[in-house]
Motif scaffolding. Structure first.
Motif, PDB file in Angstrom:
ATOM      1  N   TYR A   1       0.843  -1.194   0.000  1.00 10.71           N
ATOM      2  CA  TYR A   1       0.000   0.000   0.000  1.00 10.71           C
ATOM      3  C   TYR A   1       0.890   1.260   0.000  1.00 10.71           C
ATOM      4  CZ  TYR A   1      -3.613   3.269   1.673  1.00 10.71           C
ATOM      5  OH  TYR A   1      -4.471   4.333   1.801  1.00 10.71           O
ATOM      6  N   ASP A   2       1.864   1.281   0.906  1.00 12.30           N
ATOM      7  CA  ASP A   2       2.763   2.435   0.997  1.00 12.30           C
ATOM      8  C   ASP A   2       3.604   2.592  -0.276  1.00 12.30           C
ATOM      9  OD1 ASP A   2       1.776   3.002   3.441  1.00 12.30           O
ATOM     10  OD2 ASP A   2       3.530   2.414   4.595  1.00 12.30           O
ATOM     11  N   HIS A   3       3.965   1.468  -0.854  1.00  7.35           N
ATOM     12  CA  HIS A   3       4.726   1.483  -2.109  1.00  7.35           C
ATOM     13  C   HIS A   3       3.906   2.209  -3.202  1.00  7.35           C
ATOM     14  CE1 HIS A   3       7.068  -0.156  -5.476  1.00  7.35           C
ATOM     15  NE2 HIS A   3       5.922  -0.516  -6.025  1.00  7.35           N
ATOM     16  N   ASN A   4       2.609   1.881  -3.256  1.00  6.17           N
ATOM     17  CA  ASN A   4       1.736   2.528  -4.245  1.00  6.17           C
ATOM     18  C   ASN A   4       1.559   4.017  -3.970  1.00  6.17           C
ATOM     19  OD1 ASN A   4       0.983   0.453  -6.096  1.00  6.17           O
ATOM     20  ND2 ASN A   4      -0.132  -0.510  -4.422  1.00  6.17           N
ATOM     21  N   ILE A   5       1.519   4.378  -2.687  1.00  2.93           N
ATOM     22  CA  ILE A   5       1.433   5.800  -2.313  1.00  2.93           C
ATOM     23  C   ILE A   5       2.650   6.521  -2.883  1.00  2.93           C
ATOM     24  CG2 ILE A   5       1.635   7.413  -0.351  1.00  2.93           C
ATOM     25  CD1 ILE A   5      -0.179   5.551   1.251  1.00  2.93           C
TER      26      ILE A   5
END
Ligand SMILES: Nc1ncnc2c1ncn2[C@@H]1O[C@H](COP(=O)(O)OP(=O)(O)OP(=O)(O)O)[C@@H](O)[C@H]1O
Ligand SMILES: [Mg+2]
Length: 422
Positions: free
Chosen positions: A199-203
């Motif tokens: 999720y953070d990677h996509n952010i």
């Protein structure tokens, strides 16, 4: 019972005083018709025209707000229809005024416009406030970017995705959010908890796209950004808020309703302006069943269009034509890892998915990547739903918004499924 088009509509009339709003929810299987007969009104920042009869679908939760007073007529079955004079709209418009000053200052001194993140617990009115502030900015000719990090609803695309879009005009007061030419990344789950690292990677990916766009367009840079977030504000949800604030270089955080979150964020982000705003008394709590229904509706709209205006295609593809992956392998304990591997690598690892009958109804994201190595860093072209798997012929039948062929062979699978209603 849905209203028959032959039945004459019985209108109720309202005279709204200044700074008041008519709130209502449209009952199941009903449609509500509304038109403004005198004065001006808006729905979540989008102006209503006297010349248009607005139709609201079942399940819509609406507030028709007026700054200076108006007269309106409404027909159709609603739940909880009442007028309220107690709204936080003055505070919301003041927030817009401050942001507009920041944009003007950015224009004058060559700096960047306000990058705003809106946070708060579930059902605090985050998405609505994003909508209001976005509409106000669009109405004064700004071009802010809208980023949706709420994978539970996926307003830019469909649930299970993170996306960004640059709306050109105020949002339709009736229809869906905005989804013209969005940049969308796959997540595949409806809560960040399912794979916080991914999720953070996509952010981070979305933030890079945003900063790049701003570096190329002064107008985009001045317009700034609104980030809609998930209501999951504890643990990994909270950490993701901090991550988003850092990656998007947020300079204003608006916290709705929750003083605790406001204080936590104020402490954690000392260089950022953190403001607490009240939740509107009109914000309606939504059950998990309602949320599931809204998600299905959103996916249905992706394939069939708003009010079934589109005809999706059925494609036959051979097993050879595609490669399906999931993101995230089970995390191994440190003792099982190769000596130079980081445990988090597993959360972003591509795992091939074997094609079988269990894929029926699965929602698959078509990735734009040119090679397998790039999949995790690349945005999406769109989605398909598996309709049938023929093991003998080695073919898959897919529901797709576009005709054959698929734009790419790499497909990503998550938790989401969608059953087409016949
Ligand atoms: N003033 C209002 N009057 C009536 N309904 C409202 C009002 N403001 C918001 N709503 C409705 O309340 C519901 C919840 O609001 P919203 O989606 O903005 O909350 P949220 O904090 O984003 O929720 P979530 O945590 O699920 O993302 C929505 O259906 C919205 O249309
Ligand atoms: Mg929301």
């Amino acid at each position: 019972m849905a209203q028959s088009s032959e039945e004459p509509l019985e209108f109720r009339e309202y005279v709204l005083g200044k700074e008041s709003e008519l709130r209502f929810e449209v009952e199941t299987n009903e449609t509500v018709v509304l038109h403004i007969t005198n004065g001006k009104a808006e729905i979540y920042g989008a102006e209503l025209l006297q010349t248009i009869e607005y139709k609201f679908e079942a399940g819509s939760k609406i507030a028709v707000f007026t700054w200076h007073g108006c007269k309106l007529k409404i027909a159709g079955k609603t739940e909880g229809e009442y007028v309220s004079k107690d709204t936080p709209m003055v505070m919301y418009v003041n927030t817009h005024a401050v942001l507009e000053q920041m944009r003007n200052a950015a224009e004058e001194n060559g700096s960047r416009g306000p990058k705003v993140m809106i946070c708060g617990p579930t059902d605090s009115g985050k998405t609505t406030l994003c909508r209001i502030l976005l509409n106000y900015a669009l109405r004064v000719g700004q071009r802010p970017t809208f980023v949706d990090l709420d994978v539970g609803q996926g307003t830019v695309s469909i649930p299970g995705t993170l996306g960004a879009v640059v709306p050109e005009k105020p949002l339709d007061p009736v229809g869906a959010f905005i989804n013209e030419n969005p940049v969308v990344y796959h997540f595949g789950h409806v809560s960040p908890e399912a794979n916080a690292k991914y999720y953070d990677h996509n952010i981070s990916l979305l933030a890079t796209v945003f900063h790049l766009r701003c570096s190329k367009s002064r107008r985009a840079d001045i317009g700034g950004l609104f980030i809609n977030t998930c209501g999951f504000v504890k643990g990994v949800g909270y950490n993701s808020l901090l991550h988003a604030a850092k990656e998007f270089q947020v300079d204003v955080v608006v916290v709705l309703e929750q003083e605790r979150l406001y204080n936590e964020l104020k402490k954690a982000l000392p260089k950022i302006k953190v403001v607490l705003l009240p939740k509107s008394g009109g914000v309606v709590e939504r059950s998990s069943a309602y949320r599931k229904e809204s998600r299905d509706k959103r996916v249905h709209e992706y394939f069939f269009g708003y009010q079934n205006a589109l005809n999706p295609h059925r494609l036959e593809v051979s097993f050879e034509e595609i490669e399906i992956f999931k993101v995230g392998a089970p995390v191994l304990s440190n003792s099982c890892l190769p000596f130079d591997a980081e445990p988090e690598e597993y959360e972003k690892k591509l795992v091939p998915v074997k094609v079988g009958p269990e894929l029926v109804n699965k929602l698959l994201a078509v990735n734009h990547a040119e090679c397998e190595m790039d999949i995790i860093e690349t945005n999406l072209a769109g989605f398909v739903v598996v309709q049938e798997v023929d093991l003998e012929m080695e073919t898959l039948s897919l529901l797709s918004p576009k005709p054959y062929p698929l734009p790419n062979s790499y497909l990503l699978m998550g938790d989401l499924a969608f059953m087409v209603q016949q």
